[in-house]
Design an enzyme around this catalytic site. Structure first.
Site, PDB file in Angstrom:
ATOM      1  N   LYS A  72       0.823  -1.213   0.000  1.00  0.00           N
ATOM      2  CA  LYS A  72       0.000   0.000   0.000  1.00  0.00           C
ATOM      3  C   LYS A  72       0.859   1.266   0.000  1.00  0.00           C
ATOM      4  CE  LYS A  72      -2.211  -1.056   3.840  1.00  0.00           C
ATOM      5  NZ  LYS A  72      -1.701  -2.372   4.244  1.00  0.00           N
ATOM      6  N   ARG A  99      -9.183   0.521   9.488  1.00  0.00           N
ATOM      7  CA  ARG A  99      -8.751  -0.828   9.846  1.00  0.00           C
ATOM      8  C   ARG A  99      -9.777  -1.555  10.706  1.00  0.00           C
ATOM      9  NH1 ARG A  99      -2.986  -0.032   9.167  1.00  0.00           N
ATOM     10  NH2 ARG A  99      -1.791  -1.895   9.605  1.00  0.00           N
ATOM     11  N   ARG A 116      11.790  -7.171   4.902  1.00  0.00           N
ATOM     12  CA  ARG A 116      11.770  -5.715   5.063  1.00  0.00           C
ATOM     13  C   ARG A 116      12.439  -5.298   6.372  1.00  0.00           C
ATOM     14  NH1 ARG A 116       6.008  -2.649   4.924  1.00  0.00           N
ATOM     15  NH2 ARG A 116       5.739  -3.428   7.029  1.00  0.00           N
ATOM     16  N   ARG A 171      11.450  -3.922   9.361  1.00  0.00           N
ATOM     17  CA  ARG A 171      11.126  -2.731  10.143  1.00  0.00           C
ATOM     18  C   ARG A 171      11.030  -3.204  11.600  1.00  0.00           C
ATOM     19  NH1 ARG A 171       5.695  -0.306   8.032  1.00  0.00           N
ATOM     20  NH2 ARG A 171       4.785  -1.516   9.732  1.00  0.00           N
ATOM     21  N   ARG A 174      -0.348  -9.231  13.321  1.00  0.00           N
ATOM     22  CA  ARG A 174      -0.934  -8.208  12.434  1.00  0.00           C
ATOM     23  C   ARG A 174      -1.814  -8.842  11.367  1.00  0.00           C
ATOM     24  NH1 ARG A 174       4.548  -5.935  11.342  1.00  0.00           N
ATOM     25  NH2 ARG A 174       3.752  -5.084   9.403  1.00  0.00           N
TER      26      ARG A 174
HETATM   27  P1  ADP Z   1       1.396  -2.557   8.078  1.00  0.00           P
HETATM   28  O1  ADP Z   1       0.245  -2.295   7.154  1.00  0.00           O
HETATM   29  O2  ADP Z   1       2.594  -3.126   7.379  1.00  0.00           O
HETATM   30  O3  ADP Z   1       1.017  -3.343   9.302  1.00  0.00           O
HETATM   31  P2  ADP Z   1       1.263   0.200   8.957  1.00  0.00           P
HETATM   32  O4  ADP Z   1       2.378   1.166   8.804  1.00  0.00           O
HETATM   33  O5  ADP Z   1       0.019   0.447   8.185  1.00  0.00           O
HETATM   34  O6  ADP Z   1       1.931  -1.192   8.581  1.00  0.00           O
HETATM   35  O7  ADP Z   1       0.837   0.054  10.502  1.00  0.00           O
HETATM   36  C1  ADP Z   1       1.786  -0.215  11.502  1.00  0.00           C
HETATM   37  C2  ADP Z   1       1.101  -0.295  12.874  1.00  0.00           C
HETATM   38  O8  ADP Z   1       0.518   0.989  13.198  1.00  0.00           O
HETATM   39  C3  ADP Z   1      -0.065  -1.280  12.971  1.00  0.00           C
HETATM   40  O9  ADP Z   1       0.385  -2.596  13.239  1.00  0.00           O
HETATM   41  C4  ADP Z   1      -0.871  -0.660  14.140  1.00  0.00           C
HETATM   42  O10 ADP Z   1      -0.258  -0.931  15.371  1.00  0.00           O
HETATM   43  C5  ADP Z   1      -0.726   0.840  13.894  1.00  0.00           C
HETATM   44  N1  ADP Z   1      -1.815   1.361  13.030  1.00  0.00           N
HETATM   45  C6  ADP Z   1      -1.674   1.861  11.759  1.00  0.00           C
HETATM   46  N2  ADP Z   1      -2.852   2.260  11.254  1.00  0.00           N
HETATM   47  C7  ADP Z   1      -3.790   2.003  12.202  1.00  0.00           C
HETATM   48  C8  ADP Z   1      -5.203   2.172  12.281  1.00  0.00           C
HETATM   49  N3  ADP Z   1      -5.908   2.678  11.247  1.00  0.00           N
HETATM   50  N4  ADP Z   1      -5.837   1.794  13.417  1.00  0.00           N
HETATM   51  C9  ADP Z   1      -5.160   1.282  14.447  1.00  0.00           C
HETATM   52  N5  ADP Z   1      -3.827   1.087  14.453  1.00  0.00           N
HETATM   53  C10 ADP Z   1      -3.125   1.449  13.353  1.00  0.00           C
END
Ligand code: ADP
Length: 185
Positions: A13, A91, A130, A132, A143
């Site tokens: 994404k 989410r 990756r 991170r 996740r």
């Molecule tokens: P990925 O999609 O690879 O898991 P993101 O950068 O989108 O990575 O998200 C990393 C973390 O940030 C998630 O695992 C969560 O803890 C938090 N997070 C991101 N977006 C949201 C959201 N919309 N609602 C709740 N937590 C979020």
């Protein structure tokens, strides 16, 4: 144009949002990036969410909805952008309905949802390479479970209300970008 880029963690994404944002002067809004920036800055919000991110759990709907409200409001006031791409949001169903109310109140609407479809084995492979901070096997698996249980059902909520474009996210990055651009043309 206002878009939601939807898909499991590691589906590309962020990469794809960066590639398509300039074509229509869209602001790339990533809740993950906003939350990681807060952690890096050591702000009050950052201290609050740090542990949640490293466990791969979800930050509360209130917190992310406030971040989105601010970002979407900034786009509306700016001359630079003509719309937004949401990445990593919504989410949960609560976030999806919160977004609807927020957009209604702001007189805005979402044009379409682009879904990047990638299977679990491929995602594990990508995220482990990756590396991170939150990309270790345990957190990734959590996740993915959270995605299946809480995030994927949002597609049923959008079905029939918003145009949904499904893209094969396992193709090369260029092929995925081309498919997204074709679907939006
Ligand atoms: P990925 O999609 O690879 O898991 P993101 O950068 O989108 O990575 O998200 C990393 C973390 O940030 C998630 O695992 C969560 O803890 C938090 N997070 C991101 N977006 C949201 C959201 N919309 N609602 C709740 N937590 C979020």
């Amino acid at each position: 144009m206002n878009l939601v880029l939807f898909g499991p963690p590691g589906s590309g994404k962020g990469t794809q949002a960066d590639r398509i944002k300039d074509r229509a002067r869209l602001m790339h809004i990533s809740t993950g990036d906003l939350l990681r920036a807060a952690v890096a800055a050591g702000s009050e919000l950052g201290r609050k969410v740090e542990g949640i991110l490293s466990a791969g759990e979800l930050v509360s709907d209130d917190i992310v909805l406030a971040l989105i409200k601010e970002a979407v409001g900034a786009v509306a006031e700016s001359e630079e952008y003509s719309g937004w791409i949401l990445d990593g949001f919504p989410r949960t169903l609560g976030q999806a309905s919160g977004l609807d109310s927020l957009l209604d109140a702001a007189g805005q609407k979402m044009d379409s949802v682009v879904v990047l479809e990638v299977d679990r084995d491929e995602i594990m492979k990508r995220l482990l390479s990756r590396a991170r901070g939150d990309d270790n096997p345990e957190t990734i698996s959590n996740r993915l479970d959270v995605y299946e249980a809480q995030t994927k059902p949002i597609l049923d909520y959008y079905e029939g209300r918003v145009t949904i474009h499904r893209i094969d996210g396992a193709q090369t990055m260029d092929e995925v970008t081309a498919d997204i651009e074709r679907s939006l043309a």
